[in-house]
Enzyme design. Structure first.
Site, PDB file in Angstrom:
ATOM      1  N   SER A 154      -0.240  -5.633  -4.373  1.00 44.09           N
ATOM      2  CA  SER A 154      -0.794  -6.996  -4.456  1.00 44.09           C
ATOM      3  C   SER A 154       0.272  -8.084  -4.393  1.00 44.09           C
ATOM      4  CB  SER A 154      -1.609  -7.152  -5.742  1.00 44.09           C
ATOM      5  OG  SER A 154      -0.764  -7.104  -6.875  1.00 44.09           O
ATOM      6  N   LYS A 250       1.156 -11.103 -11.297  1.00 46.57           N
ATOM      7  CA  LYS A 250       0.680 -11.942 -10.190  1.00 46.57           C
ATOM      8  C   LYS A 250       1.493 -13.236 -10.192  1.00 46.57           C
ATOM      9  CE  LYS A 250      -2.908  -9.107  -9.606  1.00 46.57           C
ATOM     10  NZ  LYS A 250      -2.979  -8.156  -8.465  1.00 46.57           N
TER      11      LYS A 250
END
Length: 544
Positions: A154, A250
């Site tokens: 990701s 993230k």
């Protein structure tokens, strides 16, 4: 304040148990038996009598480390009274206050002679060294910095699958442990029972019954827009303890008060295109139609990237790529086998719709994806057309009605721990009917750099401040091919260490990152040098 009160209650309970089960032993050692009830001082006496460093008593009530040290001190006390051996050791650790009570209230306890004590200590030197190493590593892990691995793509291009990071827990304010009795180095579970089992049945690495409230100490920095942040997955239903939920990493694209929006897969923050940092690449997914099969090993060698799926068609092959930069997409499009290359962008107005293949993968039908529902669930948004969404800020007074409730219901009930009810169209918070709510903490929008292959805040919602762990400092190890990607047809060929990524800073935003290899060298020199000089000094002292 609640943290301190709860912590004090636990300390008093343990101190009372300690006194009730050891007062006679303290009297035998020549001390007032009431001292066995005094926190810290009772353990200091044990360390003094067993000839161990007295400063270790400071560690006795620290979260996570404290239970380990208490077990060590209990072992010291039991050995002082001749209770040695494996069985006695297990009973002392597993049933400490019960076993110590049997010694305390049994026949008259006898203290070991100095000769017996010295003989036994020689046999246990190795075990003591191992215990100290575990305790030292636990202190570093729990209170300073925590290692964190990257198992998914990701954050590709910025953080690679197989990167291992050290996370700074103090930058944004140290979050005090909320489950103080836990096995060191483990996050939530001891082991995974497998896909067929219920994750909630996996053995926990912590004692859930012993809990402390949320408390964060002041930090020396604050989360900035575009920082890479490690946090606990907010909607982890397996672990109720916030600090034991699965860790995610993230990029924070939205801080409290920001308005974020995706337009055709491009991110806008406060109505302006996102800022692309030096170590970040815009990445997108593509469908590639070819006249013949692609040479996958050659493709990987050239671009360091593999397709996630390959399907044969009547006229050739169809490949699905995720995380391609504009430059790599341009080069793949120029390959002689490529007939057509189309960026994958979902249609505007379609919320949480995916495509499901039939058995032979020759046709695809639309279906509602309940596993990756877009947040909030009542909006016709998807990962490419998302928002505008305002990130809640502490002190915001938000309107509550049928339309806004899906946006704030998880915040009110789960993150801010209120009783939320919706009765016949009327909204109640803690039993009081209301049409508004005041946000109690800050929230953040965490999105992966590999936008088309990231389970992020577009799906699980905004991340509360209490879930923030810290920010990555540097990559201490990077191994290509270490983690298998279940979503991809192809895997990296073999495993190899990426030496060029070792000990490089991860959160600078710079294309050419600083290497901190010299820090690693200093730590190793200090560690082994200290050990060498400590042994040398000890040897000289014995000779004297």
């Amino acid at each position: 304040m609640n943290y301190i009160i709860t912590y004090t209650v636990y300390v008093l309970i343990i101190s009372v148990l300690m006194g009730l089960t050891t007062w006679k032993l303290f009297k035998k050692m020549g001390y007032n038996p009431l001292l066995s009830f005094v926190p810290f001082y009772n353990y200091l006496i044990i360390l003094k009598e067993t000839k161990h460093p007295k400063w270790w008593a400071i560690l006795s009530y620290l979260p996570i480390v404290g239970p380990i040290m208490m077990s060590v001190f209990h072992l010291f006390l039991m050995k002082k009274f001749g209770k040695r051996g494996a069985l006695n050791g297990v009973l002392t650790v597993v049933l400490p206050f019960i076993f110590m009570a049997t010694v305390n209230y049994g026949k008259e306890p006898e203290i070991e002679t100095e000769e017996e004590e010295e003989e036994s200590k020689k046999k246990e030197t190795f075990l003591g060294s191992v215990t100290f190493a575990v305790v030292f590593a636990t202190i570093i892990h729990a209170f300073i910095t925590q290692p964190f691995g990257i198992p998914t793509g990701s954050m590709e291009r910025t953080l690679l699958v197989g990167d291992f990071l050290f996370v700074n827990k103090w930058a944004y304010g140290y979050r005090m442990p909320m489950r103080p009795v836990a096995l060191p180095f483990l996050q939530g579970t001891i082991f995974d029972t497998g896909q067929k089992g219920n994750p909630k049945d996996d053995p926990k690495s912590y004692v859930d019954a012993v809990k402390l409230p949320y408390l964060r100490l002041p930090g020396y920095d604050e989360i900035k827009r575009y920082d890479i942040v490690v946090f606990n997955y907010p909607q982890d239903s397996v672990h109720t303890a916030i600090d034991r939920k699965d860790p995610y990493v993230k990029r924070c694209v939205g801080i409290p008060g920001d308005v974020i929006e995706f337009r055709a897969g491009r991110l806008f923050v406060n109505n302006a295109p996102e800022k692309i940092l030096g170590d970040e690449y815009q990445q997108h997914g593509y469908l590639v139609t070819t006249s013949s099969q692609l040479n996958i090993p050659q493709l990987y060698k050239a671009f360091g990237f593999l397709p996630v799926q390959e399907n044969q068609t009547n006229t050739g092959f169809l490949y699905t790529f995720q995380g391609l930069t504009d430059q790599i997409a341009k080069e793949i499009k120029a390959l002689p086998e490529v007939v057509e290359m189309k960026e994958m962008i979902e249609e505007k107005g379609e919320g949480a719709i995916r495509y499901k293949a039939n058995a032979d993968k020759t046709a695809y039908t639309k279906n509602i994806d309940t596993t990756q529902s877009i947040y909030p669930i009542n909006k016709p948004w998807n990962q490419d057309w998302y928002g505008p969404l305002r990130i809640p800020k502490k002190g915001d007074v938000v309107k509550l009605d049928k339309e806004t409730l899906p946006t704030y219901q998880w915040i009110i009930s789960e993150y801010e721990h209120n009783k939320l009810e919706n009765k016949n169209g009327k909204i109640y918070v803690n039993g009081q009917e209301t049409n508004q709510y005041t946000i109690k903490q800050n929230y953040y929008m965490m999105i992966g750099d590999n936008r088309d292959a990231s389970l992020d805040a577009r799906f699980f919602g905004v991340v509360p401040e209490e879930n923030i762990v810290g920010r990555p400092m540097f990559t201490w190890m990077s191994v290509e091919g270490l983690f298998a990607d279940a979503s991809s047809t192809y895997q990296a060929p073999g495993k190899k260490i990426r030496w060029d990524r070792m000990f490089k800073a991860t959160n600078t935003g710079e294309a050419n990152k600083t290497s901190y290899w010299w820090v690693a060298v200093i730590i190793l020199v200090l560690f082994f040098g200290w050990d060498y000089f400590a042994k040398l000094f000890g040897k000289k002292k014995e000779e004297e």
